[in-house]
Structures are given as structure tokens and as C-alpha cells.
Write an enzyme that holds these catalytic residues in place. Structure first.
Site, PDB file in Angstrom:
ATOM      1  N   ASN A   1       0.851  -1.194   0.000  1.00  0.00           N
ATOM      2  CA  ASN A   1       0.000   0.000   0.000  1.00  0.00           C
ATOM      3  C   ASN A   1       0.895   1.255   0.000  1.00  0.00           C
ATOM      4  OD1 ASN A   1      -1.463   2.281   1.025  1.00  0.00           O
ATOM      5  ND2 ASN A   1      -3.087   0.907   1.673  1.00  0.00           N
TER       6      ASN A   1
ATOM      7  N   HIS B   1       0.965   6.257   1.964  1.00  0.00           N
ATOM      8  CA  HIS B   1       1.708   7.220   2.769  1.00  0.00           C
ATOM      9  C   HIS B   1       2.958   7.768   2.080  1.00  0.00           C
ATOM     10  CE1 HIS B   1      -1.400   7.020   5.621  1.00  0.00           C
ATOM     11  NE2 HIS B   1      -1.338   5.704   5.592  1.00  0.00           N
TER      12      HIS B   1
ATOM     13  N   ARG C   1       4.246  18.936   1.073  1.00  0.00           N
ATOM     14  CA  ARG C   1       4.748  20.138   0.402  1.00  0.00           C
ATOM     15  C   ARG C   1       4.113  20.382  -0.958  1.00  0.00           C
ATOM     16  NH1 ARG C   1      10.652  22.015   1.781  1.00  0.00           N
ATOM     17  NH2 ARG C   1      10.366  22.028   4.037  1.00  0.00           N
TER      18      ARG C   1
ATOM     19  N   HIS D   1      -5.509   3.810  -1.579  1.00  0.00           N
ATOM     20  CA  HIS D   1      -6.841   4.164  -1.066  1.00  0.00           C
ATOM     21  C   HIS D   1      -7.136   5.606  -1.472  1.00  0.00           C
ATOM     22  CE1 HIS D   1      -9.491   4.299   2.871  1.00  0.00           C
ATOM     23  NE2 HIS D   1     -10.128   4.762   1.810  1.00  0.00           N
TER      24      HIS D   1
ATOM     25  N   ARG E   1      -9.181   8.287  -0.800  1.00  0.00           N
ATOM     26  CA  ARG E   1     -10.162   8.727   0.197  1.00  0.00           C
ATOM     27  C   ARG E   1     -11.020   9.854  -0.363  1.00  0.00           C
ATOM     28  NH1 ARG E   1     -10.196   7.679   5.596  1.00  0.00           N
ATOM     29  NH2 ARG E   1      -8.705   6.117   6.284  1.00  0.00           N
TER      30      ARG E   1
ATOM     31  N   ARG F   1      -6.893  13.006   1.196  1.00  0.00           N
ATOM     32  CA  ARG F   1      -5.810  13.417   2.111  1.00  0.00           C
ATOM     33  C   ARG F   1      -4.451  12.887   1.672  1.00  0.00           C
ATOM     34  NH1 ARG F   1      -7.334  10.041   7.515  1.00  0.00           N
ATOM     35  NH2 ARG F   1      -9.325  11.056   7.149  1.00  0.00           N
ATOM     36  N   HIS F   2      -4.438  11.778   0.916  1.00  0.00           N
ATOM     37  CA  HIS F   2      -3.133  11.297   0.429  1.00  0.00           C
ATOM     38  C   HIS F   2      -3.211  11.001  -1.074  1.00  0.00           C
ATOM     39  CE1 HIS F   2      -5.070   7.573   1.696  1.00  0.00           C
ATOM     40  NE2 HIS F   2      -4.687   7.676   2.962  1.00  0.00           N
TER      41      HIS F   2
ATOM     42  N   GLU G   1      -8.665   0.833  -3.194  1.00  0.00           N
ATOM     43  CA  GLU G   1      -9.498   0.906  -1.994  1.00  0.00           C
ATOM     44  C   GLU G   1     -10.341   2.176  -2.038  1.00  0.00           C
ATOM     45  OE1 GLU G   1      -6.939  -1.410   1.400  1.00  0.00           O
ATOM     46  OE2 GLU G   1      -6.659   0.740   1.225  1.00  0.00           O
TER      47      GLU G   1
ATOM     48  N   THR H   1      -7.270   6.754  10.469  1.00  0.00           N
ATOM     49  CA  THR H   1      -7.116   5.666   9.507  1.00  0.00           C
ATOM     50  C   THR H   1      -8.400   4.861   9.546  1.00  0.00           C
ATOM     51  OG1 THR H   1      -5.714   3.804   8.839  1.00  0.00           O
ATOM     52  CG2 THR H   1      -5.978   4.144  11.216  1.00  0.00           C
ATOM     53  N   THR H   2      -8.486   3.774   8.783  1.00  0.00           N
ATOM     54  CA  THR H   2      -9.738   3.011   8.714  1.00  0.00           C
ATOM     55  C   THR H   2      -9.925   2.231  10.011  1.00  0.00           C
ATOM     56  OG1 THR H   2      -9.232   2.774   6.376  1.00  0.00           O
ATOM     57  CG2 THR H   2     -11.071   1.491   7.213  1.00  0.00           C
TER      58      THR H   2
ATOM     59  N   GLU I   1     -11.360  -8.933   2.764  1.00  0.00           N
ATOM     60  CA  GLU I   1     -10.088  -8.633   3.425  1.00  0.00           C
ATOM     61  C   GLU I   1     -10.411  -8.437   4.900  1.00  0.00           C
ATOM     62  OE1 GLU I   1      -7.216  -6.029   1.567  1.00  0.00           O
ATOM     63  OE2 GLU I   1      -6.731  -5.144   3.517  1.00  0.00           O
TER      64      GLU I   1
ATOM     65  N   HIS J   1      -4.059  -4.365   7.502  1.00  0.00           N
ATOM     66  CA  HIS J   1      -4.152  -3.182   8.367  1.00  0.00           C
ATOM     67  C   HIS J   1      -3.274  -3.358   9.600  1.00  0.00           C
ATOM     68  CE1 HIS J   1      -5.898   0.798   8.867  1.00  0.00           C
ATOM     69  NE2 HIS J   1      -5.528   0.613  10.117  1.00  0.00           N
TER      70      HIS J   1
ATOM     71  N   GLY K   1       1.012  -1.398   4.314  1.00  0.00           N
ATOM     72  CA  GLY K   1       1.514  -0.115   3.864  1.00  0.00           C
ATOM     73  C   GLY K   1       2.266   0.683   4.904  1.00  0.00           C
TER      74      GLY K   1
HETATM   75  C1  LIG Z   1      -8.481   0.090   4.262  1.00  0.00           C
HETATM   76  C2  LIG Z   1      -7.220   0.052   4.987  1.00  0.00           C
HETATM   77  O1  LIG Z   1      -7.076  -0.572   5.964  1.00  0.00           O
HETATM   78  C3  LIG Z   1      -6.067   0.758   4.552  1.00  0.00           C
HETATM   79  O2  LIG Z   1      -5.550   0.246   3.480  1.00  0.00           O
HETATM   80  C4  LIG Z   1      -6.366   2.152   4.291  1.00  0.00           C
HETATM   81  O3  LIG Z   1      -5.714   2.622   3.219  1.00  0.00           O
HETATM   82  C5  LIG Z   1      -6.116   2.855   5.536  1.00  0.00           C
HETATM   83  O4  LIG Z   1      -6.310   4.188   5.307  1.00  0.00           O
HETATM   84  P1  LIG Z   1      -5.051   5.138   5.444  1.00  0.00           P
HETATM   85  O5  LIG Z   1      -4.018   4.666   4.465  1.00  0.00           O
HETATM   86  O6  LIG Z   1      -5.634   6.456   5.143  1.00  0.00           O
HETATM   87  O7  LIG Z   1      -4.570   4.970   6.858  1.00  0.00           O
HETATM   88  N1  LIG Z   2      -5.992  -2.752   3.523  1.00  0.00           N
HETATM   89  C1  LIG Z   2      -4.880  -2.610   4.367  1.00  0.00           C
HETATM   90  C2  LIG Z   2      -3.788  -1.909   3.675  1.00  0.00           C
HETATM   91  O1  LIG Z   2      -3.825  -1.720   2.488  1.00  0.00           O
HETATM   92  C3  LIG Z   2      -2.646  -1.426   4.427  1.00  0.00           C
HETATM   93  O2  LIG Z   2      -2.922  -1.025   5.718  1.00  0.00           O
HETATM   94  P1  LIG Z   2      -1.706  -0.413   6.586  1.00  0.00           P
HETATM   95  O3  LIG Z   2      -0.579  -1.432   6.556  1.00  0.00           O
HETATM   96  O4  LIG Z   2      -1.295   0.854   5.929  1.00  0.00           O
HETATM   97  O5  LIG Z   2      -2.273  -0.259   7.958  1.00  0.00           O
END
Ligand SMILES: CC(=O)[C@@H](O)[C@H](O)COP(=O)(O)O
Ligand SMILES: NCC(=O)COP(=O)(O)O
Length: 256
Positions: free
Chosen positions: A12, A15, A23, A48, A50, A54-55, A75, A105-106, A156, A199, A221
Site C-alpha cells: 500500500n 503514505h 509540500r 486508497h 479517500r 488526504r493522500h 481501496e 485511519t480506517t 479482506e 491493516h 503499507g
Molecule cells: C483500508 C485500509 O485498511 C487501509 O488500506 C487504508 O488505506 C487505511 O487508510 P489510510 O491509508 O488512510 O490509513
Molecule cells: N488494507 C490494508 C492496507 O492496504 C494497508 O494497511 P496499513 O498497513 O497501511 O495499515
């Protein structure tokens, strides 16, 4: 000796975009990091988009789809706007997640049971477009049964509660969450679902969960991007891959 299916690593890149957006501008480039992850052994890329952007941005999704040769896991919240973007982007997979603007976060899983009537046509439209739909849910029997009835081919499992408890060294909570994941993965597999998890995973929790035979994909991620600051993307992907393979190997010994 029976061999469990191998386990895929989806990286993922949300970030990378968080840092870039600090910036504005285009650096670090999300696609470049995704390509580095793939070159080091990632099986796919997750991002993801959103609702509050935000990212990841809309243009990141389009560039990831065009720029990587491995599967893109998109996502998103189950909204009409996101469905339109997904249908235009045509990713390999869409993972439907719950979203709250105030959250960091989620925080929880999608309420697939409670939103059944709205989700059924939403999922059907993505299925008809040839996009593999996954539902990001808690390892809760009610949600798993709803996912199977909704004809989403994949779930998932949200591993955030378990990972937090492990990191906080709350053994009682970690054990309870782990049992839920083990039972949920078995139930989902028996209901005909493909089972992924993600996650909050780090090297240790990824190694542990890779030993569950029902789970065929982990999406990771935040932890990996933090590690990448220290040792680089390639080294981080290789170390994560090795941790997952160690977990899987335990299973082969147990099932031999
Ligand atoms: C759905 C999930 O669990 C994550 O992949 C998601 O991307 C979390 O969101 P953030 O990356 O914004 O924390
Ligand atoms: N769906 C979970 C994901 O993509 C990554 O979650 P995280 O490792 O950034 O918490």
C-alpha cells in the site's frame, strides 16, 4: 505432503502520497515507489483514494493503473463518485472500505450486513465490469455471511485490532482478536470466499498470519513505508517477503 496456496504481498503506497502532499508537488513519486516495490518482489499495489483526498489523488490512481504491470487494488468508499472513478480506471480489484472523515485511519470494517441493500447493486455493477470486488470487514460471522450473499468474491479481514493489541502487549486482547481472525478466515473459506488480510501489519504479525492457510494475500503499507525511510523500499519488501515465507513454511511443516 500438501502445499497451501502461496501468499501474495500487496504494498500500500498511501503514505508515499502523505509525504508528497506535505509540500505539494510531485515528490516523492507514488508510481516510482510502486515500481521499486514490484521490482523487489511485491505481487501488487494497493492505494486508497479517500473522499477527502488526504493522500492518494485521482491522478495517482490513473498513473498507477497505467504505470505498473502488476495488479492494482483500488481501496474506496462505496459512493457513486468512487464507483465512477473505479469504472473509468478499471483496476484489477476494488476493495470497499468504510470511511469517516474524522478518522486517522480506517478504524473498523465495512458493515456489509447493515448496508446489504445498497451494496448489492453496487457490487454487481463492479462485478459486471470485470473488477474483482473485495469487502474490508471485521472477522465477524455476520459480516462474512453477508459478504458471501452479496457475491463479493473476496474479503479482506481487518487486522488492525489484533495488530494494535500485539504492539501494546495486551495479551488477552491479542489472543481474543487472533481467535476471531482464525475462525473468521476458516468460515470465509468454507463460504467460498477468497480471504485476504491487512491493516497495521508489521514483520512479526505478517509472519504469524501468513501461517493461516486460508489467507492468500496481505496488504501492508504504513509500517513498510516507515521502514523504507530507514532501509529503502527494496530491502523492506524483501524482508517482509521473507517474514511471510517463514510463516507459510511453518504451515507446510504442520501439514506435512
Ligand atoms: C483500508 C485500509 O485498511 C487501509 O488500506 C487504508 O488505506 C487505511 O487508510 P489510510 O491509508 O488512510 O490509513
Ligand atoms: N488494507 C490494508 C492496507 O492496504 C494497508 O494497511 P496499513 O498497513 O497501511 O495499515
Amino acid at each position: 505432503m500438501s502445499h497451501p496456496p502461496s501468499i501474495r504481498l500487496g504494498v500500500n503506497v498511501d503514505h508515499v502520497a502523505t509525504i508528497r502532499n506535505a509540500r505539494g508537488g510531485d515528490r516523492p513519486d507514488v508510481v516510482r515507489i510502486a515500481l521499486a516495490a514490484i521490482a523487489a518482489g511485491a505481487d501488487g499495489i494497493t492505494a486508497h483514494l479517500r473522499e477527502d483526498r488526504r493522500h492518494i489523488r485521482d491522478s495517482d490512481m490513473a498513473r498507477l493503473k497505467a504505470g505498473i504491470a502488476k495488479p492494482l487494488n483500488f481501496e474506496m468508499a462505496a459512493t457513486a463518485e468512487m464507483q465512477g472513478i473505479a469504472l473509468a480506471t478499471k483496476p484489477h480489484a476494488v476493495c470497499l472500505v468504510p470511511e469517516r472523515r474524522e478518522e486517522l485511519t480506517t478504524e473498523g470494517g465495512l458493515d456489509a450486513a447493515g448496508q446489504y441493500n445498497a451494496l448489492a447493486p453496487f457490487i454487481a455493477k463492479l462485478n459486471d465490469a470485470g473488477i474483482r470486488v473485495s469487502l474490508f470487514i471485521a472477522a465477524d460471522p455476520r459480516q462474512i455471511e453477508a459478504a458471501a450473499k452479496l457475491r463479493a468474491p473476496v474479503i479482506e479481514i481487518h487486522t488492525g485490532g489484533w495488530c494494535d493489541a500485539v504492539v501494546e502487549d495486551d495479551k488477552e486482547k491479542a489472543d481474543a482478536e487472533w481467535r476471531r481472525i482464525v475462525e473468521g478466515a476458516a468460515l470465509a473459506k468454507s463460504a467460498g470466499l477468497e480471504v485476504h488480510a491487512g491493516h497495521g501489519l508489521d514483520y512479526a504479525t505478517a509472519e504469524t498470519i501468513a501461517a493461516l492457510p486460508e489467507i492468500v494475500e496481505l496488504n501492508i503499507g504504513y509500517f513498510m513505508m516507515g521502514e523504507a525511510l530507514l532501509v529503502g523500499v527494496a530491502e523492506t519488501v524483501r524482508t517482509m517477503r521473507a517474514a511471510m515465507d517463514r510463516g507459510r513454511a511453518t504451515l507446510k511443516i504442520r501439514t506435512a
